[in-house]
Design a protein around this motif. Structure first.
Motif, short mmCIF file in Angstrom:
data_model
loop_
_atom_site.label_atom_id
_atom_site.label_comp_id
_atom_site.label_asym_id
_atom_site.label_seq_id
_atom_site.Cartn_x
_atom_site.Cartn_y
_atom_site.Cartn_z
N MET A 106 1.98 1.70 -3.45
CA MET A 106 0.84 2.00 -4.30
C MET A 106 0.45 3.48 -4.18
SD MET A 106 -3.04 0.60 -4.01
CE MET A 106 -3.28 1.56 -2.52
N LEU A 107 0.61 4.05 -2.99
CA LEU A 107 0.26 5.45 -2.76
C LEU A 107 1.39 6.40 -3.14
CD1 LEU A 107 -1.65 4.99 0.58
CD2 LEU A 107 -2.63 5.59 -1.65
N GLY A 108 2.52 5.85 -3.60
CA GLY A 108 3.63 6.68 -4.04
C GLY A 108 4.35 7.39 -2.91
N LEU A 109 4.29 6.84 -1.70
CA LEU A 109 4.95 7.47 -0.56
C LEU A 109 6.45 7.16 -0.55
CD1 LEU A 109 2.14 6.74 2.01
CD2 LEU A 109 2.96 9.02 1.40
N THR A 110 7.22 8.02 0.07
CA THR A 110 8.68 7.91 0.09
C THR A 110 9.15 6.57 0.68
OG1 THR A 110 8.79 10.30 0.40
CG2 THR A 110 10.78 9.04 0.94
N VAL A 111 10.08 5.95 -0.02
CA VAL A 111 10.72 4.70 0.41
C VAL A 111 12.22 4.93 0.39
CG1 VAL A 111 11.12 2.27 -0.20
CG2 VAL A 111 8.85 3.26 -0.49
N MET A 112 12.92 4.38 1.40
CA MET A 112 14.38 4.51 1.47
C MET A 112 15.00 3.14 1.71
SD MET A 112 14.89 7.88 3.83
CE MET A 112 16.64 7.93 3.49
N PRO A 113 16.23 2.93 1.28
CA PRO A 113 16.91 1.69 1.62
C PRO A 113 17.03 1.58 3.14
CG PRO A 113 18.13 2.88 -0.06
CD PRO A 113 17.05 3.81 0.43
N GLY A 114 16.79 0.40 3.70
CA GLY A 114 16.93 0.19 5.13
C GLY A 114 18.33 0.49 5.59
N GLY A 115 18.44 1.15 6.73
CA GLY A 115 19.73 1.55 7.24
C GLY A 115 20.09 2.96 6.83
N ALA A 116 19.45 3.47 5.75
CA ALA A 116 19.70 4.83 5.31
C ALA A 116 18.80 5.81 6.03
CB ALA A 116 19.48 4.96 3.80
N ASN A 125 0.83 -1.21 0.00
CA ASN A 125 0.00 0.00 0.00
C ASN A 125 0.86 1.25 0.00
OD1 ASN A 125 -2.14 -1.78 0.17
ND2 ASN A 125 -3.11 -0.74 1.88
N TRP A 126 1.95 1.25 0.77
CA TRP A 126 2.84 2.41 0.84
C TRP A 126 3.36 2.75 -0.55
CZ3 TRP A 126 3.42 5.20 5.24
CH2 TRP A 126 4.45 6.16 5.28
#
Length: 199
Positions: A188-198, A185-186
């Protein structure tokens, strides 16, 4: 004079239309800035109105088991939440956001501010959440944090399993929140994603 008045009216009607092209989180919220271990991160929706989700997140049918649709409440006492509540928790700092997926999935991309506690380790890492180790397991009393658990989406059993294991080990269910929509869902809604640890 009449021409100038018509031009002003046209501009007045055009201005809201331009604002409507912006992709907000809510009508009154364009973005949310959250504190992470590496500093503030702005979470917002992708402004490209022709953007689509990646192939992995497009897949609608995965074989059950293992990929069965999860209930809204994975265990009695756990509170379900959506994206707005997750953002509120992140912004206020009133909860720890826990990515219950296996570490490679977390490292590939997660919600900014989330920490990695793979579902296989959840019951063993209650010390990270304020519980004290005991000869028989854990003592989880006093002022414990709220914990928001999530994984890949409504078909992912990793965070529901983490919730059940944490409760069995002594963590209070009333301190657990479940974001069932998860990364599907995150994304699908186009919300910000970052590599884990970053984050």
């Amino acid at each position: 004079m009449r021409k100038a008045l018509m031009t002003l009216c046209a501009l007045a009607f055009a201005a809201p239309a331009l604002a409507q092209d912006e992709v907000g989180i809510t009508p009154d919220m364009m973005s949310v800035t959250v504190e992470t271990a590496n500093g503030p991160v702005e979470i917002m929706r992708n402004q490209d109105t022709s953007a689509t989700v990646g192939e992995f997140w497009q897949q609608t049918s995965r074989p059950c088991p293992n990929f069965c649709i999860q209930p809204m409440v994975p265990a009695p006492g756990v509170t379900p939440v959506g994206e707005i509540e997750v953002l509120e928790f992140l912004q206020s700092g009133d909860a720890i956001l826990v990515d219950g997926r296996i570490r490679p999935q977390y490292e590939e991309g997660t919600i900014p501010g989330a920490i990695s506690v793979p579902y296989t380790e959840a019951a063993d890492r209650l010390g990270d959440l304020g519980c004290e180790v005991d000869f028989d397991g854990w003592i989880c009393e006093g002022d414990l944090p709220n914990v928001v658990l999530f994984c890949n989406g409504p078909w992912c059993g990793q965070s529901p399993t983490a919730a059940r294991r944490m409760i069995e080990a002594g963590f209070p269910a009333e301190n657990l929140y479940y974001y069932r929509g998860g990364m599907q869902n995150w994304n699908m809604l186009g919300l910000t994603v970052m590599p884990g640890g970053a984050s």
